[in-house]
Design an enzyme around this catalytic site. Sequence first.
Site, PDB file in Angstrom:
ATOM      1  N   GLU A   1     -32.499 -41.432  52.661  1.00 31.44           N
ATOM      2  CA  GLU A   1     -32.627 -42.449  53.705  1.00 31.44           C
ATOM      3  C   GLU A   1     -33.710 -42.058  54.720  1.00 31.44           C
ATOM      4  O   GLU A   1     -34.503 -42.890  55.164  1.00 31.44           O
ATOM      5  CB  GLU A   1     -31.287 -42.620  54.435  1.00 31.44           C
ATOM      6  CG  GLU A   1     -30.132 -42.965  53.514  1.00 31.44           C
ATOM      7  CD  GLU A   1     -29.345 -41.759  53.035  1.00 31.44           C
ATOM      8  OE1 GLU A   1     -28.113 -41.859  52.974  1.00 31.44           O
ATOM      9  OE2 GLU A   1     -29.972 -40.727  52.727  1.00 31.44           O
TER      10      GLU A   1
ATOM     11  N   ARG B   1     -30.624 -25.514  32.016  1.00 28.79           N
ATOM     12  CA  ARG B   1     -30.450 -24.431  32.981  1.00 28.79           C
ATOM     13  C   ARG B   1     -30.878 -24.865  34.377  1.00 28.79           C
ATOM     14  O   ARG B   1     -30.208 -24.544  35.365  1.00 28.79           O
ATOM     15  CB  ARG B   1     -31.264 -23.208  32.545  1.00 28.79           C
ATOM     16  CG  ARG B   1     -30.725 -22.502  31.319  1.00 28.79           C
ATOM     17  CD  ARG B   1     -31.587 -21.298  30.951  1.00 28.79           C
ATOM     18  NE  ARG B   1     -31.072 -20.589  29.785  1.00 28.79           N
ATOM     19  CZ  ARG B   1     -31.658 -19.531  29.233  1.00 28.79           C
ATOM     20  NH1 ARG B   1     -32.799 -19.064  29.763  1.00 28.79           N
ATOM     21  NH2 ARG B   1     -31.118 -18.946  28.181  1.00 28.79           N
TER      22      ARG B   1
ATOM     23  N   THR C   1     -22.639 -11.524  23.773  1.00 31.03           N
ATOM     24  CA  THR C   1     -23.972 -12.137  23.783  1.00 31.03           C
ATOM     25  C   THR C   1     -24.973 -11.233  24.497  1.00 31.03           C
ATOM     26  O   THR C   1     -26.119 -11.089  24.071  1.00 31.03           O
ATOM     27  CB  THR C   1     -23.914 -13.517  24.459  1.00 31.03           C
ATOM     28  OG1 THR C   1     -23.108 -14.389  23.673  1.00 31.03           O
ATOM     29  CG2 THR C   1     -25.308 -14.123  24.601  1.00 31.03           C
TER      30      THR C   1
ATOM     31  N   LEU D   1     -31.534 -15.341  30.763  1.00 32.17           N
ATOM     32  CA  LEU D   1     -30.801 -16.478  31.341  1.00 32.17           C
ATOM     33  C   LEU D   1     -31.471 -17.031  32.594  1.00 32.17           C
ATOM     34  O   LEU D   1     -30.811 -17.387  33.572  1.00 32.17           O
ATOM     35  CB  LEU D   1     -29.351 -16.086  31.645  1.00 32.17           C
ATOM     36  CG  LEU D   1     -28.528 -15.548  30.462  1.00 32.17           C
ATOM     37  CD1 LEU D   1     -27.116 -15.225  30.923  1.00 32.17           C
ATOM     38  CD2 LEU D   1     -28.496 -16.541  29.319  1.00 32.17           C
TER      39      LEU D   1
END
Length: 359
Positions: A53, A189, A201, A209
Amino acid sequence: MDGEADFMRRALELAEFGRGRVMPNPPVGCVLVRDGEIVAEGWHDHIGGLHAEQMAIAEAEVRGVPTLGTTAYITLEPCNHFGRTPPCTEALLWAGVSHVVVGAADPNPTVRGGGTETLRSGGVNVEEGLLVDECEEQMHEFMHWCRTRRPHVLLKAAIDAHGRIDGDPALPAERFSSEASLGLVHELRADSMAILVGINTVIRDNPSLTVRGPDIGPRDSPLRVVIDPNCRVPGDSELLVDGAAPTLLVHCTDPGAIDDAPHVERMVLTDDDGELPVSRILDMLGDRGIQSLLVEGGADTWRRFLAEEAVDRAHLCRSPSTLSGDSDLKFDEDELSDAGLRCVSTIDVDGDEVSHWKR
């Protein structure tokens, strides 16, 4: 434009310019209309910047367009509190906007109802609920967190032509998705406040990551979360040494005194017979304000989230390639459907079949 719905659709289009850049705020768009024509536009562009706005009003000022008597179409109820910026309700009242059309009400307890009530008290005609489903869908992670105080969970998985997720364990982990598919992963991501993997992992892939490619603006990089019940994370893991993003290791045993880098935090949660319940992890992350969680792997972690019905959506990439070796680590579409998810779309991405799933 032909009518009110078209003006709100334009506000939805504008909101997308802030995607991935405004967290923890949701993407919001706004248009100012006079005599059936848009005279100014705005969106929340980055965290700490003008709200939608405020941007629209500022654009009108710069262009010398009067705002007195205009109608504002806004995808989310205007904020009515002081945060990084003053309340948008004050900006709309100051600008003399006489009519406000809101898409979605803000369920955040710090705002709930306050925006529309303040505008009405100031003499503004307020309508609510225009294209509410489309507006809520655009900011579904924010809406989910406000209503449940847990993050919205997106599961991301990649499999080869035979459903296998890993090749010969005696060799380094293979990358088998196309570059275009990997680009989609970085978009996922960028649109997440946290990225979670299990300890297996980390040991197998040594991932970073991080977000590479999309511009996330000045907001913090997604929090990297590793579920490591028994403190097995290698000390030389990228996540521990690269300093590229805040990193949270979740244990169920005390790791003792460890000289971690400043970007690394460790947390001990109570366990159930050596396992960390997904519900407890989600409560913890929700309490930290994490609205969107990307669960990247591996298979054990996916299955734990699916078993607790904690997955809201899924992104599954099936490559035409065949991984080496004879590993029997597999995952497929049936596991998603058995957990109550349904496939809503499938696209071809440079030969990869990418399917999207929703609960």
